[in-house]
Scaffold this active site. Sequence first.
Site, mmCIF file in Angstrom:
data_model
loop_
_atom_site.group_PDB
_atom_site.id
_atom_site.type_symbol
_atom_site.label_atom_id
_atom_site.label_comp_id
_atom_site.label_asym_id
_atom_site.label_seq_id
_atom_site.Cartn_x
_atom_site.Cartn_y
_atom_site.Cartn_z
ATOM 1 N N GLU A 131 -8.852 4.199 -2.288
ATOM 2 C CA GLU A 131 -8.951 5.082 -0.931
ATOM 3 C C GLU A 131 -9.295 6.352 -1.599
ATOM 4 O OE1 GLU A 131 -5.641 5.566 1.778
ATOM 5 O OE2 GLU A 131 -5.281 3.420 1.716
ATOM 6 N N ASN B 174 0.885 -1.232 -0.203
ATOM 7 C CA ASN B 174 -0.025 0.139 -0.182
ATOM 8 C C ASN B 174 0.958 1.163 -0.138
ATOM 9 O OD1 ASN B 174 -2.549 1.636 0.710
ATOM 10 N ND2 ASN B 174 -0.888 2.187 2.395
ATOM 11 N N GLU B 175 0.573 2.310 -0.766
ATOM 12 C CA GLU B 175 1.331 3.487 -1.062
ATOM 13 C C GLU B 175 2.956 3.143 -0.873
ATOM 14 O OE1 GLU B 175 -0.252 6.613 1.407
ATOM 15 O OE2 GLU B 175 -2.185 6.541 0.043
HETATM 16 O O1 AHR Z 1 -6.727 6.359 4.816
HETATM 17 C C1 AHR Z 1 -5.534 6.847 5.888
HETATM 18 C C2 AHR Z 1 -4.400 6.713 5.165
HETATM 19 O O2 AHR Z 1 -4.347 7.355 4.114
HETATM 20 C C3 AHR Z 1 -4.037 5.355 4.729
HETATM 21 O O3 AHR Z 1 -3.624 4.769 5.612
HETATM 22 C C4 AHR Z 1 -2.929 5.423 3.805
HETATM 23 O O4 AHR Z 1 -2.909 4.592 2.564
HETATM 24 C C5 AHR Z 1 -3.190 6.835 2.972
HETATM 25 O O5 AHR Z 1 -2.247 7.807 3.136
#
Ligand code: AHR
Length: 524
Positions: A311, A188-189
């Site tokens: 997201e 993730n990211e």
């Molecule tokens: O949703 C909050 C955060 O936002 C998540 O953990 C991350 O993936 C994003 O930066």
Amino acid sequence: MTAICLASCSLVALAQDATVSIQADKGTQKIPKEIYGQFAEHLGSCIYGGLWVGENSPIPNTRGYRNDVLHALQALKVPVLRWPGGCFADEYHWVDGIGPREKRPSMKNNNWGGTIEDNSFGTHEFLDLCELLGCEPYISGNVGSGTVEELARWVEYMTSEEGTPMAKLRKENGRAKPWHVKYLGVGNESWGCGGNMRPEYYSDLYRRYSVYCRNYDGNQLYKIASGASDYDYDWTKVLMENIGHRMDGVSLHYYTVSGWDGSKGSATIFDNDQYYWTLGKCLEIEDVIKRHIAIMDAKDPQKRIGLLVDEWGTWWDEEPGTIKGHLYQQNALRDAFVAALSLNVFHKYTDRIRMANIAQVVNVLQSMILTDTKGTGHMVLTPTYHVFEMYQPFQEATYLPLDLKCDNMNVRHDMNKEMNENNKDGFRTLPLISASAAKTTDGSIVISLSNVSLDKNMDISVNLNGMKAKSVDGRILTSKNVADFNDFDHPTRVSPVEFKGAKLKKDQLTVKLPAKSIVVLQVK
Ligand code: AHR
């Protein structure tokens, strides 16, 4: 007609009407239910106090899941739930979250306020919740601080039938049958909290990790690469070049936020300029999506690889008096507009967008539900919940192309703290009406209409080309002020009611759409 108008001026003197022409017999593309996906991270009170209170809690629960939240989410028909993060996912070690709860080790949640995580909600608790909700689990795997072996074994633990070492361990922990797990996020990211990598390096890691995440006993994984944030088109390009068809999908994160440093603004105290700015920023997602899609189209013209907006949503300052780093924010009618407008955009691009997950489901960012974290056992449904509930007929319906003619206004751009190529001119155009239409499986047509103007009621004429309509019903979500929200003292202040402003006369549908309202119509 375009009005150059900042939020403080009225549009009363401008043209009255908007027209929506729907091609009722021209739909080809299904809106996947996964567009209505949710996201639950170990962050603040999303899991603990939100979804989960434990079996011994005085708050009524089913095997530890709060009953009120469970029932509200069951009513929402959640199609898919992403877990355990977010940033948390890349520090999460799944083996710490299995076995007897009292023996599970604790860890520090470094990303989110340094809270101690006791791992009482782990793989079994999550996957059982998905079964109770009737939704697909979306597991976000640890690439940033984990190992290939760790992720490979997690997949084996969750999905392999009898005989494998991990299936045996699962059985010892009380679950003989494997779960059905389709969606697997490989990191993730990864450009940020998930390892601070360059796209070339991440691409190689993705290729390596994905080899060992196997399909066991008929369980077919849909593997998702950790994609770009907002305007980072280079990330998508490099992944498309270096990973290509080894991935089933690639993610995109886009928040309606004024910037990442300093104050992001209050969720409930804002002026008209800030309101219109928010909707302009929200709608900018369409251009961002189009540009990522164009990059994907160049390498994958058959559109086999999905774009997953896993997201999205509003990000405001935390509510005063709440714990720093827990991202607990209120949710006003303004947030409901962000939900409605974003969903209308996603519907248009479902030939490429296969999933979207609003952040997050309970008590974090643009949530569906707020629970009283002080333990009184109260819960409220947010205006955003109501949009998701009103929009349910869109799930799995066939998207219908439409042509919309309405007034626009130019809204300020310069509240974006981070300037980018989309906002360098200082203004952006905001259409005052947003609409979407789809044909449901029973042949009726569902139409969403939002009037974002704060002061102008709109008369809208809706042409249903290719349909003989006999009846129309609808519901409306609005409130006296666009900053209105629901709280434990006023849990239904912003709630949908029956809408009586739609009339059918010889196939011609006319709608009187009040200022700052969201309407969903069902035409038969
Ligand atoms: O949703 C909050 C955060 O936002 C998540 O953990 C991350 O993936 C994003 O930066």
